[in-house]
Write a protein that holds these residues in place. Structure first.
Motif, mmCIF file in Angstrom:
data_model
loop_
_atom_site.group_PDB
_atom_site.id
_atom_site.type_symbol
_atom_site.label_atom_id
_atom_site.label_comp_id
_atom_site.label_asym_id
_atom_site.label_seq_id
_atom_site.Cartn_x
_atom_site.Cartn_y
_atom_site.Cartn_z
ATOM 1 N N MET A 224 0.826 -1.210 0.000
ATOM 2 C CA MET A 224 0.000 0.000 0.000
ATOM 3 C C MET A 224 0.864 1.265 0.000
ATOM 4 O O MET A 224 0.520 2.259 -0.616
ATOM 5 N N PHE A 225 2.031 1.191 0.700
ATOM 6 C CA PHE A 225 2.886 2.365 0.832
ATOM 7 C C PHE A 225 4.256 2.094 0.216
ATOM 8 O O PHE A 225 4.756 0.962 0.244
ATOM 9 N N ARG A 226 4.865 3.149 -0.298
ATOM 10 C CA ARG A 226 6.265 3.042 -0.694
ATOM 11 C C ARG A 226 7.108 2.999 0.570
ATOM 12 O O ARG A 226 6.667 3.438 1.628
ATOM 13 N N ASN A 227 8.324 2.522 0.427
ATOM 14 C CA ASN A 227 9.220 2.587 1.576
ATOM 15 C C ASN A 227 9.831 3.980 1.647
ATOM 16 O O ASN A 227 10.390 4.452 0.654
ATOM 17 N N PRO A 228 9.751 4.640 2.821
ATOM 18 C CA PRO A 228 10.436 5.925 2.949
ATOM 19 C C PRO A 228 11.950 5.679 2.887
ATOM 20 O O PRO A 228 12.392 4.564 3.189
ATOM 21 N N ALA A 231 14.018 3.229 5.220
ATOM 22 C CA ALA A 231 13.136 2.524 6.170
ATOM 23 C C ALA A 231 12.193 1.593 5.415
ATOM 24 O O ALA A 231 12.101 1.628 4.197
ATOM 25 N N SER A 232 11.514 0.738 6.158
ATOM 26 C CA SER A 232 10.543 -0.174 5.566
ATOM 27 C C SER A 232 9.160 0.158 6.116
ATOM 28 O O SER A 232 8.945 0.152 7.335
ATOM 29 N N SER A 233 8.228 0.453 5.222
ATOM 30 C CA SER A 233 6.863 0.780 5.669
ATOM 31 C C SER A 233 6.258 -0.392 6.428
ATOM 32 O O SER A 233 5.584 -0.202 7.444
ATOM 33 N N GLY A 234 6.509 -1.620 5.935
ATOM 34 C CA GLY A 234 5.957 -2.799 6.603
ATOM 35 C C GLY A 234 6.416 -2.862 8.055
ATOM 36 O O GLY A 234 5.616 -3.089 8.969
ATOM 37 N N ALA A 235 7.712 -2.653 8.274
ATOM 38 C CA ALA A 235 8.251 -2.714 9.639
ATOM 39 C C ALA A 235 7.679 -1.587 10.495
ATOM 40 O O ALA A 235 7.338 -1.790 11.668
ATOM 41 N N LEU A 292 2.047 6.988 -0.057
ATOM 42 C CA LEU A 292 1.247 5.967 -0.748
ATOM 43 C C LEU A 292 1.921 5.473 -2.017
ATOM 44 O O LEU A 292 2.559 6.234 -2.738
ATOM 45 N N GLU A 293 1.784 4.179 -2.262
ATOM 46 C CA GLU A 293 2.291 3.612 -3.519
ATOM 47 C C GLU A 293 1.152 3.418 -4.524
ATOM 48 O O GLU A 293 1.337 3.558 -5.727
ATOM 49 N N VAL A 294 -0.036 3.103 -4.040
ATOM 50 C CA VAL A 294 -1.135 2.769 -4.962
ATOM 51 C C VAL A 294 -1.810 4.026 -5.504
ATOM 52 O O VAL A 294 -1.722 5.104 -4.926
HETATM 53 N N1 EPU Z 1 8.808 -6.309 8.229
HETATM 54 C C1 EPU Z 1 8.245 -6.353 9.470
HETATM 55 N N2 EPU Z 1 6.908 -6.543 9.579
HETATM 56 C C2 EPU Z 1 6.099 -6.697 8.506
HETATM 57 C C3 EPU Z 1 6.674 -6.637 7.222
HETATM 58 C C4 EPU Z 1 8.032 -6.449 7.101
HETATM 59 O O1 EPU Z 1 8.934 -6.208 10.485
HETATM 60 O O2 EPU Z 1 4.891 -6.857 8.673
HETATM 61 C C5 EPU Z 1 10.268 -6.153 8.113
HETATM 62 C C6 EPU Z 1 10.921 -7.396 7.527
HETATM 63 O O3 EPU Z 1 11.193 -8.338 8.526
HETATM 64 C C7 EPU Z 1 12.174 -6.830 6.898
HETATM 65 C C8 EPU Z 1 11.753 -5.415 6.463
HETATM 66 O O4 EPU Z 1 10.558 -5.101 7.175
HETATM 67 O O5 EPU Z 1 13.181 -6.704 7.863
HETATM 68 C C9 EPU Z 1 11.482 -5.325 4.949
HETATM 69 O O6 EPU Z 1 10.418 -6.216 4.607
HETATM 70 P P1 EPU Z 1 10.405 -7.034 3.232
HETATM 71 O O7 EPU Z 1 11.674 -7.783 3.092
HETATM 72 O O8 EPU Z 1 9.133 -7.782 3.179
HETATM 73 O O9 EPU Z 1 10.450 -5.944 2.122
HETATM 74 P P2 EPU Z 1 9.529 -4.673 1.884
HETATM 75 O O10 EPU Z 1 10.425 -3.491 1.807
HETATM 76 O O11 EPU Z 1 8.373 -4.609 2.819
HETATM 77 C C10 EPU Z 1 9.694 -4.680 -0.736
HETATM 78 C C11 EPU Z 1 8.714 -4.184 -1.765
HETATM 79 C C12 EPU Z 1 7.791 -5.297 -2.194
HETATM 80 C C13 EPU Z 1 8.605 -6.479 -2.694
HETATM 81 C C14 EPU Z 1 9.531 -6.935 -1.550
HETATM 82 C C15 EPU Z 1 10.395 -8.123 -1.908
HETATM 83 C C16 EPU Z 1 8.131 -1.839 -1.397
HETATM 84 C C17 EPU Z 1 7.160 -0.894 -0.797
HETATM 85 N N3 EPU Z 1 7.887 -3.130 -1.196
HETATM 86 O O12 EPU Z 1 8.920 -4.974 0.428
HETATM 87 O O13 EPU Z 1 7.014 -4.806 -3.263
HETATM 88 O O14 EPU Z 1 7.758 -7.539 -3.077
HETATM 89 O O15 EPU Z 1 10.393 -5.828 -1.196
HETATM 90 O O16 EPU Z 1 11.079 -7.903 -3.066
HETATM 91 O O17 EPU Z 1 9.077 -1.415 -2.051
HETATM 92 C C18 EPU Z 1 4.953 -3.780 -3.888
HETATM 93 O O18 EPU Z 1 5.612 -2.806 -4.228
HETATM 94 O O19 EPU Z 1 3.711 -3.844 -4.099
HETATM 95 C C19 EPU Z 1 5.624 -4.872 -3.201
HETATM 96 C C20 EPU Z 1 4.951 -5.824 -2.619
#
Ligand code: EPU
Length: 314
Positions: A224-228, A231-235, A292-294
């Motif tokens: 849903m979001f780009r990574n800033p 940093a990682s948006s998911g984290a 936002l990415e979407v």
């Molecule tokens: N993490 C968490 N909790 C979560 C999710 C992630 O702590 O719920 C931590 C992971 O443990 C890791 C870090 O965050 O240490 C990064 O997570 P991940 O490796 O899953 O990579 P990401 O940056 O979240 C990116 C792309 C994805 C792509 C994956 C794998 C973006 C926004 N996302 O995810 O792309 O599939 O790398 O290549 O750039 C997309 O753009 O739609 C997408 C899914």
């Protein structure tokens, strides 16, 4: 609502007036478009662009519908859905380059390249999208983005003329592309010969890594979001305690916090509200504004400044 579509389009193209857009997106939410046109061949896409422009009818391009939230009210515009234009073939004399029509899925590109013993596209496995959408947004994964492989993109200008534009990886950034907002006809992907077994092995490893952390079988718009930067948006979302949070039928995936999934009956408005709550929680927890990415199509009940930023379509 009935519309004044030019006769040339009504007679020659596949036209669906008032078609729902939800089923044409991976998230599965959203109302109807004024009309959806499905070009099956390059000539049909060119005809559609030329005639719609001449008639002053605004239109948007739709590929796999994977990076998109359509509003519940739908869209008072024409949508050109390229899913029927999916040919992939050798590009001229260069055996290791493939010309891919805009509606070819990345999954098909990865599979055709493997069948031909061509390496380089494996890192795109598991990304839902078409070549056209992926060119416009430089879709990618951890290892590569599509822009890393492109040498040429053919565009359709508003008057229906086509133009081949050479390009190289340096023209693309993280989820940014010089072709955003253009009508993409096809793209040339440069690969290199390798053994099929080695290629398959890399495909399997990439897909396995994704399946371990992402909700690949759920309905979602991808991340849903780009990574800033840095940093990682998911984290960040995870640390703010939002995993599993839901509004109506929209839920922050318990598997990967940067995915919002449709648990079955989600409305677009549920998704918007959940996005705003997640952004607020992350801002309060770590002071970061999640970008936002979407894309967001159509009118929503409320467009917060954060939701508006970077969310304009085509
Ligand atoms: N993490 C968490 N909790 C979560 C999710 C992630 O702590 O719920 C931590 C992971 O443990 C890791 C870090 O965050 O240490 C990064 O997570 P991940 O490796 O899953 O990579 P990401 O940056 O979240 C990116 C792309 C994805 C792509 C994956 C794998 C973006 C926004 N996302 O995810 O792309 O599939 O790398 O290549 O750039 C997309 O753009 O739609 C997408 C899914």
């Amino acid at each position: 609502m009935s519309m004044d579509l030019p006769d040339a389009l009504r007679d020659e193209l596949l036209v669906h007036e008032g078609a729902d857009l939800g089923p044409r997106t991976t998230l599965g939410v959203g109302g109807p478009a004024l009309c959806v046109i499905e070009p099956r061949r390059r000539e049909e896409l060119i005809l559609a662009v030329r005639e719609l422009t001449a008639a002053g009818l605004p239109f948007r391009m739709l590929g796999h519908g994977s990076n998109l939230v359509v509003s519940d009210a739908g869209l008072d515009e024409v949508v050109l859905h390229t899913r029927g234009m999916k040919n992939i073939y050798h590009h001229g004399e260069q055996d290791a380059a493939l010309r891919c029509e805009a509606g070819a899925t990345l999954a098909r590109l990865v599979s055709v390249a493997h069948d031909m013993g061509l390496a380089g596209a494996e890192g795109l496995i598991g990304i839902p999208g078409t070549v056209g959408g992926a060119v416009a947004g430089n879709a990618g994964g951890r290892e590569i983005a599509l822009g890393d492989l492109l040498t040429e993109v053919t565009l359709v200008d508003p008057d229906g003329t086509t133009r081949a534009v050479p390009c190289s990886p340096k023209d693309f950034g993280y989820r940014t592309s010089p072709f955003a907002g253009h009508v993409i006809l096809d793209a040339v992907v440069q690969l290199c010969p390798d053994g099929k077994e080695q290629i398959f092995d890399r495909m399997r490893r990439t897909l396995r890594a994704k399946a371990e952390s992402q909700p690949l079988s759920a309905s979602s718009a991808g991340c849903m979001f780009r990574n800033p930067a840095g940093a990682s948006s998911g984290a960040l979302i995870d640390r703010a305690g939002c995993k599993g949070l839901s509004v109506g039928g929209a839920q922050v995936s318990p598997e990967h916090a940067n995915f919002i999934v449709n648990t079955g009956e989600a409305m677009a408005e549920d998704v918007r509200r959940l996005v705003v709550r997640v952004q607020q929680a992350v801002r309060e927890h770590s002071g970061v504004d999640l970008p936002l990415e979407v894309e967001w199509w159509g009118a929503f009940e409320e467009r917060t400044p954060v939701l508006g930023a970077g969310s304009d379509a085509e």
